[in-house]
Design a protein around this motif. Structure first.
Motif, PDB file in Angstrom:
ATOM      1  N   HIS A 128     -51.842 -48.746 -75.587  1.00 23.79           N
ATOM      2  CA  HIS A 128     -52.429 -48.294 -74.313  1.00 23.79           C
ATOM      3  C   HIS A 128     -52.300 -46.778 -74.152  1.00 23.79           C
ATOM      4  CE1 HIS A 128     -53.195 -49.299 -69.803  1.00 23.79           C
ATOM      5  NE2 HIS A 128     -54.303 -48.998 -70.464  1.00 23.79           N
TER       6      HIS A 128
ATOM      7  N   ASN B 256     -56.011 -49.758 -83.255  1.00 26.01           N
ATOM      8  CA  ASN B 256     -56.609 -51.075 -83.144  1.00 26.01           C
ATOM      9  C   ASN B 256     -56.212 -51.937 -84.342  1.00 26.01           C
ATOM     10  OD1 ASN B 256     -58.259 -49.922 -80.954  1.00 26.01           O
ATOM     11  ND2 ASN B 256     -59.392 -48.965 -82.614  1.00 26.01           N
TER      12      ASN B 256
ATOM     13  N   GLN C  75     -55.975 -43.820 -79.948  1.00 22.70           N
ATOM     14  CA  GLN C  75     -55.724 -45.245 -79.832  1.00 22.70           C
ATOM     15  C   GLN C  75     -55.576 -45.867 -81.221  1.00 22.70           C
ATOM     16  OE1 GLN C  75     -59.255 -46.888 -77.837  1.00 22.70           O
ATOM     17  NE2 GLN C  75     -59.865 -47.803 -79.771  1.00 22.70           N
TER      18      GLN C  75
ATOM     19  N   ILE D 266     -57.119 -56.721 -81.427  1.00 21.28           N
ATOM     20  CA  ILE D 266     -56.456 -56.046 -80.310  1.00 21.28           C
ATOM     21  C   ILE D 266     -56.876 -54.587 -80.330  1.00 21.28           C
ATOM     22  CG2 ILE D 266     -54.265 -55.522 -79.187  1.00 21.28           C
ATOM     23  CD1 ILE D 266     -52.993 -57.750 -80.799  1.00 21.28           C
ATOM     24  N   ARG D 267     -57.454 -54.110 -79.249  1.00 21.17           N
ATOM     25  CA  ARG D 267     -57.883 -52.722 -79.136  1.00 21.17           C
ATOM     26  C   ARG D 267     -56.891 -51.938 -78.290  1.00 21.17           C
ATOM     27  NH1 ARG D 267     -63.350 -51.775 -76.020  1.00 21.17           N
ATOM     28  NH2 ARG D 267     -61.906 -51.895 -74.265  1.00 21.17           N
ATOM     29  N   ASP D 268     -56.575 -50.727 -78.743  1.00 22.13           N
ATOM     30  CA  ASP D 268     -55.647 -49.840 -78.052  1.00 22.13           C
ATOM     31  C   ASP D 268     -54.297 -50.538 -77.827  1.00 22.13           C
ATOM     32  OD1 ASP D 268     -54.654 -47.602 -76.867  1.00 22.13           O
ATOM     33  OD2 ASP D 268     -55.807 -47.764 -75.016  1.00 22.13           O
ATOM     34  N   ILE D 269     -53.619 -50.847 -78.919  1.00 17.19           N
ATOM     35  CA  ILE D 269     -52.385 -51.623 -78.879  1.00 17.19           C
ATOM     36  C   ILE D 269     -51.355 -51.010 -77.944  1.00 17.19           C
ATOM     37  CG2 ILE D 269     -50.474 -52.476 -80.280  1.00 17.19           C
ATOM     38  CD1 ILE D 269     -52.363 -52.507 -82.666  1.00 17.19           C
TER      39      ILE D 269
ATOM     40  N   ARG E  10     -56.789 -51.610 -73.226  1.00 16.71           N
ATOM     41  CA  ARG E  10     -56.094 -52.558 -74.106  1.00 16.71           C
ATOM     42  C   ARG E  10     -56.694 -53.941 -73.904  1.00 16.71           C
ATOM     43  NH1 ARG E  10     -49.799 -52.180 -74.235  1.00 16.71           N
ATOM     44  NH2 ARG E  10     -50.051 -52.565 -72.007  1.00 16.71           N
TER      45      ARG E  10
END
Length: 246
Positions: free
Chosen positions: A190, A167, A165, A185-188, A214
């Motif tokens: 996906h 971020n 992932q 933004i986490r796991d841009i 995400r």
């Protein structure tokens, strides 16, 4: 020595669906590890580590079939694990406004054990992770981080396919630097999925699990007064508390 969480000893049955259930294992024993490690640090920014471990009564998730053909999941001891590893960790600052910390781990893992028959499996697995910190100006900072994990195996009967992932976060100080507003933004893309193959007694299963990984977060932090020093106290009950929470 590692001991299983108390929940793993619970023999009650939990229904997952009409074809599958999960149960604990009251005969779950501790696992014992013998570890050898050699580390070298070069000029305070590169650390190299060689390691070797032998684990007896290795913890593993078990995928079994009962007398009626229904699948069920449990946890238990399956035999031994042999792990040889090489890791590299670094923390550098190419420019005043950019700092990087990263780690790369390469492991060769061999598992030997018994479930309904003798199992033996091995895998060469690796993991790369990095965190980039950027100072844009006196008010703004940014962060770019991520990881990638290659093919791996934690359980005797299950192999996991690669995942990873990326971020991103941007922060701004406000109110004379007493507060921080951050958008992250986490796991841009996906890409963090759990995918792999499981060996059952009479079948092989391919699976893929997509989660809501995400996530966009907007946070506000305000600092009051002076920071307090926290003192961590430990006691002989810490191990038991971890087993309850595990």
């Amino acid at each position: 020595i590692d001991r299983p969480a108390f929940q793993r000893l619970n023999p009650f049955v939990f229904i997952i669906n009409k074809y599958t259930y999960e149960t604990g294992n009251p005969y779950f024993r501790p696992q014992y590890s013998w570890n050898l490690e050699l580390s070298h640090q070069y000029k305070n920014y590169l650390t190299t580590t060689l390691s070797y471990s032998i684990i007896k009564d290795y913890f593993s998730q078990l995928f079994l079939t009962d007398s009626s053909g229904i699948l069920y999941y449990s946890q238990g001891n399956v035999g031994r694990a042999y792990i040889a590893g090489l890791s590299l960790a670094t923390q550098v600052s190419p420019f005043k406004w950019w700092s990087i910390s990263g780690q790369a781990v390469l492991n060769y893992k061999k598992l030997k054990g018994y479930v309904w028959n003798d199992f033996e499996s091995s895998v060469l697995q690796f993991n790369i992770s990095a965190n980039n910190q950027f100072k844009i100006n006196d008010l703004y900072t940014a962060e770019l981080s991520g990881f990638y994990t290659g093919r791996s195996r934690n359980d005797l009967q299950e192999a996991l396919l690669p995942t990873g992932q990326l971020n991103l976060g941007v922060a701004r100080t406000i109110f004379k630097k007493k507060a921080t507003l951050k958008l992250s933004i986490r796991d841009i893309f996906h890409t963090q999925v759990m995918e792999g193959n499981t060996d059952f007694q009479y079948a092989d299963e391919y699976f893929i699990i997509h989660r809501d990984s995400r996530v966009i977060t907007l946070s506000f932090t305000y600092r009051f007064g002076k920071p307090l020093k926290t003192i961590k106290r430990s006691s002989g009950a810490d191990d038991e508390i971890q087993r309850v929470n595990g």
